[in-house]
Design a protein around this motif. Structure first.
Motif, PDB file in Angstrom:
ATOM      1  N   LEU A 154      39.379  78.230  -4.439  1.00 54.63           N
ATOM      2  CA  LEU A 154      38.513  78.808  -3.419  1.00 54.63           C
ATOM      3  C   LEU A 154      39.275  79.066  -2.123  1.00 54.63           C
ATOM      4  CD1 LEU A 154      35.140  76.847  -3.807  1.00 54.63           C
ATOM      5  CD2 LEU A 154      35.580  79.254  -4.310  1.00 54.63           C
ATOM      6  N   VAL A 155      40.157  78.140  -1.761  1.00 52.45           N
ATOM      7  CA  VAL A 155      40.962  78.330  -0.547  1.00 52.45           C
ATOM      8  C   VAL A 155      41.824  79.583  -0.681  1.00 52.45           C
ATOM      9  CG1 VAL A 155      42.770  77.345   0.909  1.00 52.45           C
ATOM     10  CG2 VAL A 155      40.964  75.872   0.008  1.00 52.45           C
ATOM     11  N   HIS A 156      42.445  79.762  -1.837  1.00 53.01           N
ATOM     12  CA  HIS A 156      43.266  80.961  -2.047  1.00 53.01           C
ATOM     13  C   HIS A 156      42.415  82.227  -1.984  1.00 53.01           C
ATOM     14  CE1 HIS A 156      46.881  78.782  -2.815  1.00 53.01           C
ATOM     15  NE2 HIS A 156      46.467  78.231  -3.927  1.00 53.01           N
ATOM     16  N   ARG A 157      41.178  82.131  -2.441  1.00 49.22           N
ATOM     17  CA  ARG A 157      40.315  83.305  -2.496  1.00 49.22           C
ATOM     18  C   ARG A 157      39.948  83.809  -1.099  1.00 49.22           C
ATOM     19  NH1 ARG A 157      35.625  82.551  -6.682  1.00 49.22           N
ATOM     20  NH2 ARG A 157      37.503  82.219  -7.936  1.00 49.22           N
ATOM     21  N   VAL A 158      39.783  82.903  -0.151  1.00 47.66           N
ATOM     22  CA  VAL A 158      39.390  83.319   1.200  1.00 47.66           C
ATOM     23  C   VAL A 158      40.601  83.639   2.076  1.00 47.66           C
ATOM     24  CG1 VAL A 158      37.306  81.905   1.064  1.00 47.66           C
ATOM     25  CG2 VAL A 158      39.350  80.975   2.168  1.00 47.66           C
ATOM     26  N   ALA A 159      41.809  83.379   1.566  1.00 46.03           N
ATOM     27  CA  ALA A 159      43.018  83.604   2.366  1.00 46.03           C
ATOM     28  C   ALA A 159      43.473  85.060   2.291  1.00 46.03           C
ATOM     29  CB  ALA A 159      44.133  82.676   1.898  1.00 46.03           C
ATOM     30  N   ASP A 160      44.155  85.485   3.339  1.00 47.60           N
ATOM     31  CA  ASP A 160      44.739  86.833   3.357  1.00 47.60           C
ATOM     32  C   ASP A 160      46.060  86.867   2.604  1.00 47.60           C
ATOM     33  OD1 ASP A 160      42.869  88.307   5.274  1.00 47.60           O
ATOM     34  OD2 ASP A 160      43.411  86.550   6.456  1.00 47.60           O
ATOM     35  N   VAL A 161      46.791  85.759   2.625  1.00 48.80           N
ATOM     36  CA  VAL A 161      48.079  85.651   1.938  1.00 48.80           C
ATOM     37  C   VAL A 161      48.110  84.320   1.198  1.00 48.80           C
ATOM     38  CG1 VAL A 161      50.579  85.435   2.204  1.00 48.80           C
ATOM     39  CG2 VAL A 161      49.332  87.091   3.585  1.00 48.80           C
ATOM     40  N   ASN A 162      48.551  84.352  -0.061  1.00 48.86           N
ATOM     41  CA  ASN A 162      48.713  83.129  -0.855  1.00 48.86           C
ATOM     42  C   ASN A 162      50.198  82.806  -0.983  1.00 48.86           C
ATOM     43  OD1 ASN A 162      46.132  84.187  -3.206  1.00 48.86           O
ATOM     44  ND2 ASN A 162      45.922  83.275  -1.204  1.00 48.86           N
ATOM     45  N   VAL A 163      50.558  81.583  -0.669  1.00 48.56           N
ATOM     46  CA  VAL A 163      51.955  81.149  -0.753  1.00 48.56           C
ATOM     47  C   VAL A 163      52.028  79.960  -1.708  1.00 48.56           C
ATOM     48  CG1 VAL A 163      53.965  80.342   0.530  1.00 48.56           C
ATOM     49  CG2 VAL A 163      52.326  81.889   1.630  1.00 48.56           C
ATOM     50  N   PHE A 164      53.027  79.980  -2.593  1.00 47.85           N
ATOM     51  CA  PHE A 164      53.222  78.909  -3.562  1.00 47.85           C
ATOM     52  C   PHE A 164      54.699  78.501  -3.565  1.00 47.85           C
ATOM     53  CE2 PHE A 164      49.731  81.556  -4.920  1.00 47.85           C
ATOM     54  CZ  PHE A 164      48.748  80.651  -5.304  1.00 47.85           C
ATOM     55  N   VAL A 165      54.944  77.252  -3.980  1.00 48.45           N
ATOM     56  CA  VAL A 165      56.331  76.804  -4.049  1.00 48.45           C
ATOM     57  C   VAL A 165      56.971  77.127  -5.395  1.00 48.45           C
ATOM     58  CG1 VAL A 165      56.003  74.959  -2.362  1.00 48.45           C
ATOM     59  CG2 VAL A 165      55.635  74.478  -4.787  1.00 48.45           C
ATOM     60  N   SER A 166      56.179  77.642  -6.341  1.00 52.13           N
ATOM     61  CA  SER A 166      56.750  78.010  -7.639  1.00 52.13           C
ATOM     62  C   SER A 166      55.928  79.128  -8.266  1.00 52.13           C
ATOM     63  CB  SER A 166      56.779  76.802  -8.592  1.00 52.13           C
ATOM     64  OG  SER A 166      55.469  76.458  -9.011  1.00 52.13           O
ATOM     65  N   ARG A 167      56.572  79.886  -9.138  1.00 57.49           N
ATOM     66  CA  ARG A 167      55.889  80.954  -9.860  1.00 57.49           C
ATOM     67  C   ARG A 167      54.831  80.377 -10.793  1.00 57.49           C
ATOM     68  NH1 ARG A 167      54.145  85.782  -9.517  1.00 57.49           N
ATOM     69  NH2 ARG A 167      56.081  86.252  -8.376  1.00 57.49           N
ATOM     70  N   GLN A 168      55.086  79.207 -11.369  1.00 57.06           N
ATOM     71  CA  GLN A 168      54.132  78.580 -12.275  1.00 57.06           C
ATOM     72  C   GLN A 168      52.804  78.305 -11.574  1.00 57.06           C
ATOM     73  OE1 GLN A 168      55.441  74.832 -13.859  1.00 57.06           O
ATOM     74  NE2 GLN A 168      53.745  74.658 -15.291  1.00 57.06           N
ATOM     75  N   ALA A 183      51.721  79.830  -8.872  1.00 56.59           N
ATOM     76  CA  ALA A 183      51.141  81.126  -8.505  1.00 56.59           C
ATOM     77  C   ALA A 183      50.412  81.756  -9.691  1.00 56.59           C
ATOM     78  CB  ALA A 183      52.231  82.055  -7.993  1.00 56.59           C
ATOM     79  N   ASP A 184      51.004  81.674 -10.883  1.00 54.93           N
ATOM     80  CA  ASP A 184      50.382  82.262 -12.069  1.00 54.93           C
ATOM     81  C   ASP A 184      49.080  81.548 -12.425  1.00 54.93           C
ATOM     82  OD1 ASP A 184      52.435  84.051 -12.242  1.00 54.93           O
ATOM     83  OD2 ASP A 184      53.549  82.944 -13.778  1.00 54.93           O
ATOM     84  N   HIS A 185      49.024  80.254 -12.146  1.00 58.34           N
ATOM     85  CA  HIS A 185      47.850  79.479 -12.546  1.00 58.34           C
ATOM     86  C   HIS A 185      46.737  79.518 -11.507  1.00 58.34           C
ATOM     87  CE1 HIS A 185      45.913  76.511 -15.134  1.00 58.34           C
ATOM     88  NE2 HIS A 185      45.553  75.849 -14.043  1.00 58.34           N
ATOM     89  N   TYR A 186      47.098  79.506 -10.212  1.00 53.73           N
ATOM     90  CA  TYR A 186      46.090  79.380  -9.161  1.00 53.73           C
ATOM     91  C   TYR A 186      45.947  80.630  -8.284  1.00 53.73           C
ATOM     92  CZ  TYR A 186      46.023  74.397 -10.239  1.00 53.73           C
ATOM     93  OH  TYR A 186      45.893  73.193 -10.883  1.00 53.73           O
ATOM     94  N   GLY A 187      46.888  81.553  -8.374  1.00 55.79           N
ATOM     95  CA  GLY A 187      46.840  82.726  -7.507  1.00 55.79           C
ATOM     96  C   GLY A 187      45.782  83.732  -7.927  1.00 55.79           C
ATOM     97  N   ARG A 188      45.413  84.585  -6.982  1.00 60.49           N
ATOM     98  CA  ARG A 188      44.459  85.663  -7.273  1.00 60.49           C
ATOM     99  C   ARG A 188      45.162  86.808  -7.989  1.00 60.49           C
ATOM    100  NH1 ARG A 188      42.295  87.559  -1.787  1.00 60.49           N
ATOM    101  NH2 ARG A 188      44.350  86.889  -1.115  1.00 60.49           N
ATOM    102  N   LYS A 189      44.509  87.362  -8.967  1.00 57.00           N
ATOM    103  CA  LYS A 189      45.106  88.468  -9.722  1.00 57.00           C
ATOM    104  C   LYS A 189      45.256  89.716  -8.852  1.00 57.00           C
ATOM    105  CE  LYS A 189      45.118  85.881 -13.334  1.00 57.00           C
ATOM    106  NZ  LYS A 189      46.393  85.257 -13.774  1.00 57.00           N
TER     107      LYS A 189
END
Length: 235
Positions: A162-176, A178-184
């Protein structure tokens, strides 16, 4: 980052005040962070748990910024660690969190921290620029009674999404992550916090010439699978 001047960093982190200097367990390279923003930030606010102590704990690092950067700390003022003090001061916690969001141009949310989840209602309708930053996998939380861990992990993962969904930019420390929790619909930023400086890289000519001699290896970090320790040993 043009036009952004006031940034609020929101997490559950504990900041220690000994009457003179603020300390924390994690180092913040504020000079580097401000320079990477092209000089667009002139106020930096840390929101977290503020703990008054006689002496900072062993290993705590002082928090300071470059000249010209106004650094401040906001959060409930506690006299001891633990969730009990935060619960007793929950009204103050919520009031300060909402005010912090309303009075800043950029909100940097540690996505898998409880503070970011609590901030969600205050972000609705807010015009602040939101950056979500995930540094770990909430599906691997190990804190709490063993019988309650599965629902805790499911809840933590859902709130992080949910936090990622309301954010303008999503930042992750790994691609794994990002693939699991990032917005498509949003291309994430992959930015690992671990950095190597030139002086930390060994000159090959200084290594022992006889590779059959045993070497001494020092590893500093958490003993967990995602750190790749077996790969290090095989290498």
């Amino acid at each position: 980052m043009k036009g952004f001047h006031r940034l609020a960093y929101i997490s559950d982190q504990v900041f220690y005040w000994d009457g003179k200097i603020w300390y924390t367990s994690n180092g913040f390279p504020l000079t580097e962070l401000v320079e990477s923003a092209g000089g667009a930030i002139d106020e930096w606010t840390f929101f977290g748990r503020l703990l008054w102590v006689d002496h900072p704990p062993v290993g705590a690092l002082p928090v300071s910024g470059p000249r010209g950067l106004a650094v401040s700390f906001v959060g409930p003022r506690l006299t001891r660690r633990g969730i009990g003090g935060c619960i007793r001061r929950l009204p103050e916690y919520l009031r300060l969190l909402r005010s912090c969001i309303d009075n800043h141009d950029v909100v940097w949310l540690k996505a898998n921290f409880v503070a970011a989840w609590i901030a969600l209602p205050f972000l609705c309708g807010s015009k602040t620029y939101r950056v979500s930053h995930q540094v770990g996998d909430p599906a691997k939380i190990a804190v709490g009674p063993s019988l309650l861990l599965p629902p805790i992990r499911l809840l933590a993962a859902a709130m992080t999404c949910l936090v990622h969904r309301v954010a303008d930019v999503n930042v992750f420390v790994s691609r794994q992550l990002a693939d699991h929790y990032g917005r498509k619909s949003c291309e994430p930023w992959i930015c690992n916090e671990s950095r190597l400086r030139p002086d930390q890289i060994v000159d090959p000519s200084s290594l022992p010439q006889d590779l059959h001699q045993p070497i001494r290896l020092l590893y500093v970090g958490r003993l967990s699978p995602e750190k790749g320790i077996p790969i290090l040993l095989r290498s």
